[in-house]
Write an enzyme that holds these catalytic residues in place. Sequence first.
Site, mmCIF file in Angstrom:
data_model
loop_
_atom_site.group_PDB
_atom_site.id
_atom_site.type_symbol
_atom_site.label_atom_id
_atom_site.label_comp_id
_atom_site.label_asym_id
_atom_site.label_seq_id
_atom_site.Cartn_x
_atom_site.Cartn_y
_atom_site.Cartn_z
ATOM 1 N N ASP A 36 0.831 -1.204 0.000
ATOM 2 C CA ASP A 36 0.000 0.000 0.000
ATOM 3 C C ASP A 36 0.856 1.240 0.000
ATOM 4 O OD1 ASP A 36 -2.186 -1.479 0.275
ATOM 5 O OD2 ASP A 36 -2.856 -0.590 2.181
ATOM 6 N N GLU A 116 -21.195 -19.169 -16.992
ATOM 7 C CA GLU A 116 -20.709 -18.095 -16.112
ATOM 8 C C GLU A 116 -21.682 -17.899 -14.957
ATOM 9 O OE1 GLU A 116 -20.713 -14.707 -18.678
ATOM 10 O OE2 GLU A 116 -19.180 -15.553 -19.978
ATOM 11 N N LYS A 118 -24.229 -15.711 -12.911
ATOM 12 C CA LYS A 118 -25.075 -14.567 -13.229
ATOM 13 C C LYS A 118 -25.024 -13.616 -12.039
ATOM 14 C CE LYS A 118 -29.618 -13.440 -15.153
ATOM 15 N NZ LYS A 118 -29.718 -12.188 -14.476
ATOM 16 N N ASP A 120 -25.814 -10.545 -9.787
ATOM 17 C CA ASP A 120 -27.045 -9.780 -9.602
ATOM 18 C C ASP A 120 -26.744 -8.308 -9.320
ATOM 19 O OD1 ASP A 120 -29.703 -9.284 -9.494
ATOM 20 O OD2 ASP A 120 -30.041 -10.223 -7.542
ATOM 21 N N TYR A 228 -18.673 -9.366 -19.144
ATOM 22 C CA TYR A 228 -18.963 -10.684 -19.693
ATOM 23 C C TYR A 228 -19.202 -10.654 -21.191
ATOM 24 C CZ TYR A 228 -23.452 -8.690 -18.278
ATOM 25 O OH TYR A 228 -24.501 -7.844 -18.065
ATOM 26 N N LYS A 316 -31.942 -19.880 -13.604
ATOM 27 C CA LYS A 316 -32.121 -19.095 -12.386
ATOM 28 C C LYS A 316 -32.165 -20.009 -11.162
ATOM 29 C CE LYS A 316 -33.103 -15.055 -12.374
ATOM 30 N NZ LYS A 316 -34.001 -14.066 -12.969
ATOM 31 N N CYS A 410 -47.923 6.881 22.129
ATOM 32 C CA CYS A 410 -47.004 5.757 22.255
ATOM 33 C C CYS A 410 -47.777 4.481 22.610
ATOM 34 C CB CYS A 410 -45.965 6.070 23.328
ATOM 35 S SG CYS A 410 -44.941 4.650 23.747
ATOM 36 N N CYS A 413 -46.666 3.454 26.425
ATOM 37 C CA CYS A 413 -46.971 4.205 27.656
ATOM 38 C C CYS A 413 -48.091 5.213 27.466
ATOM 39 C CB CYS A 413 -45.710 4.890 28.181
ATOM 40 S SG CYS A 413 -45.193 6.287 27.163
ATOM 41 N N CYS A 428 -41.695 8.722 20.882
ATOM 42 C CA CYS A 428 -42.412 8.891 22.141
ATOM 43 C C CYS A 428 -41.598 9.872 22.969
ATOM 44 C CB CYS A 428 -42.500 7.532 22.838
ATOM 45 S SG CYS A 428 -42.851 7.641 24.600
ATOM 46 N N CYS A 433 -40.582 6.097 29.511
ATOM 47 C CA CYS A 433 -41.481 5.100 28.900
ATOM 48 C C CYS A 433 -40.868 3.709 29.107
ATOM 49 C CB CYS A 433 -41.618 5.421 27.414
ATOM 50 S SG CYS A 433 -42.287 4.070 26.416
HETATM 51 S S1 IVH Z 1 -24.875 -12.006 -20.932
HETATM 52 C C1 IVH Z 1 -27.198 -10.750 -24.701
HETATM 53 N N1 IVH Z 1 -23.667 -12.817 -18.747
HETATM 54 O O1 IVH Z 1 -28.324 -10.496 -16.538
HETATM 55 C C2 IVH Z 1 -26.982 -11.265 -23.337
HETATM 56 N N2 IVH Z 1 -25.501 -11.321 -18.533
HETATM 57 O O2 IVH Z 1 -31.119 -11.123 -17.102
HETATM 58 C C3 IVH Z 1 -26.147 -10.369 -22.534
HETATM 59 N N3 IVH Z 1 -25.986 -10.645 -16.221
HETATM 60 O O3 IVH Z 1 -28.909 -7.929 -18.839
HETATM 61 C C4 IVH Z 1 -26.059 -10.759 -21.145
HETATM 62 N N4 IVH Z 1 -24.364 -11.817 -15.272
HETATM 63 O O4 IVH Z 1 -27.230 -7.463 -16.928
HETATM 64 C C5 IVH Z 1 -24.663 -12.073 -19.260
HETATM 65 N N5 IVH Z 1 -22.466 -13.565 -16.899
HETATM 66 C C6 IVH Z 1 -23.459 -12.832 -17.418
HETATM 67 C C7 IVH Z 1 -24.304 -12.045 -16.606
HETATM 68 C C8 IVH Z 1 -25.334 -11.308 -17.205
HETATM 69 C C9 IVH Z 1 -25.361 -10.970 -15.064
HETATM 70 C C10 IVH Z 1 -27.158 -9.746 -16.325
HETATM 71 C C11 IVH Z 1 -27.096 -8.760 -17.477
HETATM 72 C C12 IVH Z 1 -28.312 -9.062 -18.310
HETATM 73 C C13 IVH Z 1 -29.206 -9.743 -17.317
HETATM 74 C C14 IVH Z 1 -30.209 -10.623 -18.023
#
Ligand code: IVH
Length: 668
Positions: A36, A116, A118, A120, A228, A316, A410, A413, A428, A433
């Site tokens: 660092d 990959e 997904k 969130d 991605y 999913k 409240c 009390c 309150c 109380c």
């Molecule tokens: S590919 C044309 N890869 O999920 C497809 N999307 O529900 C492009 N997301 O809009 C998306 N991880 O924002 C892809 N490894 C991943 C992802 C991913 C998260 C999101 C992305 C997309 C949404 C679809």
Amino acid sequence: MTDERKNVLKRMNELVEAISYHDRKYYVDDDPEISDFEYDMLVKELEGLESDYPDMMFPESPTQRVSGEPLDEFPQVEHGLSMLSLDNCYSPEELREFDQRVSKWLEGESVEYVVELKVDGLGIALIYEEGMLVRGATRGDGRTGEDVTSNVKTIRSIPLRLAPGSALAGAEVRGEVYMPTESFSRLNNEREEAGLTPFANPRNAAAGSIRQLDPRVAASRPLEAVFYSLSHSDGPMPSTHHQCLDALRQSGLRTCPHVARFRSIGEVLDHIMAWESRRDTVGFEVDGMVVKVDSLDQQTRLGHTAKNPRWAIAYKFPPKQMTTKLLEIRVQVGRTGALTPVAVLEPVEIGGVSVSRSTLHNEGEVRRKGLMIGDQVLVERAGDVIPQVVKPIVERRTGDETEFVMPTHCPACGSETAREEGEAVRRCVNASCPAQVKERLLHFCSRDAMDLDGIGPSLIDQLVDSELVDDAADLYSLSPSDLTGLEGVADRSSANIVAAIDSSRARGFERLLFALGIRHVGATTARDLARAFGDIDAIISAPEDELSKVPGIGAVVASSVRQFFDRTENLSLVERLRGQRLNMTASNPRSGPLEGKTFLFTGELRSMSRQEAGSLVESLGGQVASSVSKAVDFVVAGENPGSKLANARKLSKKILHEEEFLRVVKAD
Ligand code: IVH
């Protein structure tokens, strides 16, 4: 150009390159090369040159991550290529059907799949021109998004300039901005301490942060990004998706961790099933897995529908959201008198935990969410946070729902309640109380405060109801015979409880300061105040402006501390606690054998609680971190360590087992 200016320019360029290189080693490769301190020296040198020669500053200089004025609104931008979304599936059968569709379209050609995580968060598209980041935009509706370039630049894992030798001089890359779960919990704790409504989940927090009109606020939010997809390149495109990911990585862009490639859908499914139980180990929210056809030529031939590509699908995971019925909204009274509406829910299991309650924070939140009693509501359990009611399912109303009305008096009390101007919370006004008294005592005994774990809600109820205890100081004059006979207290345990209360007199001053329950003073703020002022008398006599000079203490906290110690009943509580010989002086925290060393604890220790181990480190002058970062010197791993240990290993941190830790603390 003079020789001097030429040399300066050359050095500036070297520094920008070196800093970008080390950012990459740290953020993308998880493999830092320098300390660092050395990194900070490079930044300092660059800042020095930039302030002497401002006209020569590089626009992509790492000192320019936070720049630009707050905006009134974000400019809209059109995506050159629409940002499609993904078709979803929820079962192995549906995934096999996807594979059959792909096979049919490709007339039986063999297909390789890339799988990959997904992530969130929210989708973003970055444009690089001549290797420089020129635009960052949100997905928006897929065609038009918002130009959030200034905010994107504040994310340290996003390179402002692509790595030298990158194959992608001009390119558009797409990925996800997200907030790691630990950072999210920390941000929410800070928000609660500051009286702000916490975010419901890391995705909302990330979306809210990237859409901050003031880039300084965005910069303060712990955002990260992974990429991605390479949606466009000025140069030749690779022929497969996994090669695109390699190109992104070589250019200094972080890609999704844990990418895997398979030749059959069966292997893909095995992989996905194995990940379902691992989803909580990666440190960020994963809502599924994405399966993509690897060959770009096959992708092109498969094409897309109006919304989704035919060459990819999201599998999913079971949601951490469920719908259930909002049976009732109860109003609880907190230690500062705050009236908090709490949702009582028909119990529902979310991610293996039964959920039947959820705080609604304040009356404004109930209104904002448009909740009515009797509604079907969407409840979410994300990250490590308590479950949150996200929204009512308005379509499922029957007409029997009733409106929630915040009581004017409240519920504990019967005293009047008041809402100060600019405050979301109604309180309150009666300091004695019984609900407030009990909550203050519970807070005083809680883990991060005086840690009196033998004293829980039921004992406190009885102590207050039988008038044995009115405030925290009364706890210290209890004798075992006072406790014997109370419900849930065995003869032997009454002596243990009194002994535990007795030994808590020696707890650190910062814990006592936190235990007093001053509004807006959380454990961290209490520690900062205790260190800055040294003892309680210095804090009691400090004017507001002295208090707010302490780093990390803002005007709101300073005013709240001042108000607390301006009240005679609080001063008299302090005096009575002093009379009971509680510790009101900070140990000298900054000097000690562990000075300059930062420890991180993960898992359970056998010989002491993590809290105690942390206090021990601090009493020796060391610091305690809550997540793995560059600043951490030692990671102490107890039993059942969490994902922090894996992260620490990746960053080659020194890992100590409990025995080694005890030796370090004792030897020093
Ligand atoms: S590919 C044309 N890869 O999920 C497809 N999307 O529900 C492009 N997301 O809009 C998306 N991880 O924002 C892809 N490894 C991943 C992802 C991913 C998260 C999101 C992305 C997309 C949404 C679809």
